[in-house]
Write a protein that holds these residues in place. Structure first.
Motif, PDB file in Angstrom:
ATOM      1  N   THR A  25     -44.063 -70.260 112.925  1.00 34.32           N
ATOM      2  CA  THR A  25     -43.723 -69.352 114.023  1.00 34.32           C
ATOM      3  C   THR A  25     -44.955 -68.599 114.508  1.00 34.32           C
ATOM      4  OG1 THR A  25     -43.284 -67.418 112.632  1.00 34.32           O
ATOM      5  CG2 THR A  25     -41.441 -68.941 112.994  1.00 34.32           C
ATOM      6  N   GLY A  26     -44.860 -68.059 115.717  1.00 35.32           N
ATOM      7  CA  GLY A  26     -45.951 -67.256 116.262  1.00 35.32           C
ATOM      8  C   GLY A  26     -46.199 -65.998 115.455  1.00 35.32           C
ATOM      9  N   GLY A  27     -45.153 -65.420 114.918  1.00 40.46           N
ATOM     10  CA  GLY A  27     -45.302 -64.230 114.086  1.00 40.46           C
ATOM     11  C   GLY A  27     -46.122 -64.510 112.842  1.00 40.46           C
ATOM     12  N   MET A  28     -45.943 -65.686 112.290  1.00 40.50           N
ATOM     13  CA  MET A  28     -46.730 -66.077 111.119  1.00 40.50           C
ATOM     14  C   MET A  28     -48.202 -66.220 111.504  1.00 40.50           C
ATOM     15  SD  MET A  28     -44.196 -68.860 109.333  1.00 40.50           S
ATOM     16  CE  MET A  28     -45.191 -69.153 107.890  1.00 40.50           C
ATOM     17  N   ALA A  29     -48.469 -66.694 112.711  1.00 42.83           N
ATOM     18  CA  ALA A  29     -49.856 -66.827 113.177  1.00 42.83           C
ATOM     19  C   ALA A  29     -50.503 -65.457 113.259  1.00 42.83           C
ATOM     20  CB  ALA A  29     -49.893 -67.510 114.546  1.00 42.83           C
ATOM     21  N   LYS A  30     -49.781 -64.503 113.810  1.00 43.38           N
ATOM     22  CA  LYS A  30     -50.300 -63.142 113.951  1.00 43.38           C
ATOM     23  C   LYS A  30     -50.682 -62.566 112.593  1.00 43.38           C
ATOM     24  CE  LYS A  30     -49.159 -58.764 116.155  1.00 43.38           C
ATOM     25  NZ  LYS A  30     -48.161 -58.037 116.929  1.00 43.38           N
ATOM     26  N   ALA A  31     -49.805 -62.733 111.607  1.00 42.37           N
ATOM     27  CA  ALA A  31     -50.059 -62.214 110.258  1.00 42.37           C
ATOM     28  C   ALA A  31     -51.247 -62.931 109.609  1.00 42.37           C
ATOM     29  CB  ALA A  31     -48.816 -62.357 109.394  1.00 42.37           C
ATOM     30  N   LEU A  33     -53.785 -64.425 111.005  1.00 45.93           N
ATOM     31  CA  LEU A  33     -55.025 -64.029 111.656  1.00 45.93           C
ATOM     32  C   LEU A  33     -55.415 -62.600 111.293  1.00 45.93           C
ATOM     33  CD1 LEU A  33     -54.291 -65.715 115.063  1.00 45.93           C
ATOM     34  CD2 LEU A  33     -56.085 -66.381 113.462  1.00 45.93           C
ATOM     35  N   ALA A  34     -54.438 -61.700 111.213  1.00 45.77           N
ATOM     36  CA  ALA A  34     -54.704 -60.305 110.862  1.00 45.77           C
ATOM     37  C   ALA A  34     -55.264 -60.181 109.445  1.00 45.77           C
ATOM     38  CB  ALA A  34     -53.436 -59.469 111.009  1.00 45.77           C
ATOM     39  N   GLU A  35     -54.872 -61.088 108.573  1.00 45.64           N
ATOM     40  CA  GLU A  35     -55.339 -61.067 107.183  1.00 45.64           C
ATOM     41  C   GLU A  35     -56.702 -61.716 107.007  1.00 45.64           C
ATOM     42  OE1 GLU A  35     -52.218 -63.057 105.085  1.00 45.64           O
ATOM     43  OE2 GLU A  35     -50.780 -61.441 105.429  1.00 45.64           O
ATOM     44  N   GLY A  36     -57.292 -62.220 108.094  1.00 44.57           N
ATOM     45  CA  GLY A  36     -58.614 -62.837 108.015  1.00 44.57           C
ATOM     46  C   GLY A  36     -58.615 -64.185 107.323  1.00 44.57           C
ATOM     47  N   GLN A  37     -57.527 -64.920 107.443  1.00 41.36           N
ATOM     48  CA  GLN A  37     -57.371 -66.202 106.753  1.00 41.36           C
ATOM     49  C   GLN A  37     -57.875 -67.396 107.565  1.00 41.36           C
ATOM     50  OE1 GLN A  37     -55.676 -66.582 103.629  1.00 41.36           O
ATOM     51  NE2 GLN A  37     -55.679 -64.376 103.431  1.00 41.36           N
ATOM     52  N   VAL A  38     -58.327 -67.138 108.808  1.00 39.67           N
ATOM     53  CA  VAL A  38     -58.700 -68.239 109.703  1.00 39.67           C
ATOM     54  C   VAL A  38     -60.132 -68.061 110.197  1.00 39.67           C
ATOM     55  CG1 VAL A  38     -58.131 -69.431 111.867  1.00 39.67           C
ATOM     56  CG2 VAL A  38     -56.303 -68.461 110.460  1.00 39.67           C
TER      57      VAL A  38
END
Length: 72
Positions: A25-31, A33-38
């Motif tokens: 989901t898009g919400g998972m993408a937001k999380a 990216l916010a965690e610096g995983q990408v």
């Protein structure tokens, strides 16, 4: 490194993450990216709308390394 094929000039990072089966989901993408995983091309990335072009390399913690390719 896995190759992900796109059919257009570019793909947005959140759509790419779904295509690569790293998120659902898009919400998972937001999380994620916010965690610096990408990272994109070796640089940390936190913008969901970042445009990825053929040749770009994406690294996602606990998911893998990917390269963007254009389907001909």
């Amino acid at each position: 490194m896995k190759e992900i094929f796109i059919h257009s000039e570019y793909i947005k990072l959140d759509q790419f993450l779904k295509l690569a089966d790293c998120i659902s989901t898009g919400g998972m993408a937001k999380a994620l990216l916010a965690e610096g995983q990408v990272s994109v091309n070796g640089e940390p990335e936190d913008r969901r709308g970042r445009k990825l072009y053929p040749g770009d390399r994406v690294n996602v913690v606990d998911c893998g390394e990917f390269t963007v390719s254009r389907e001909s």
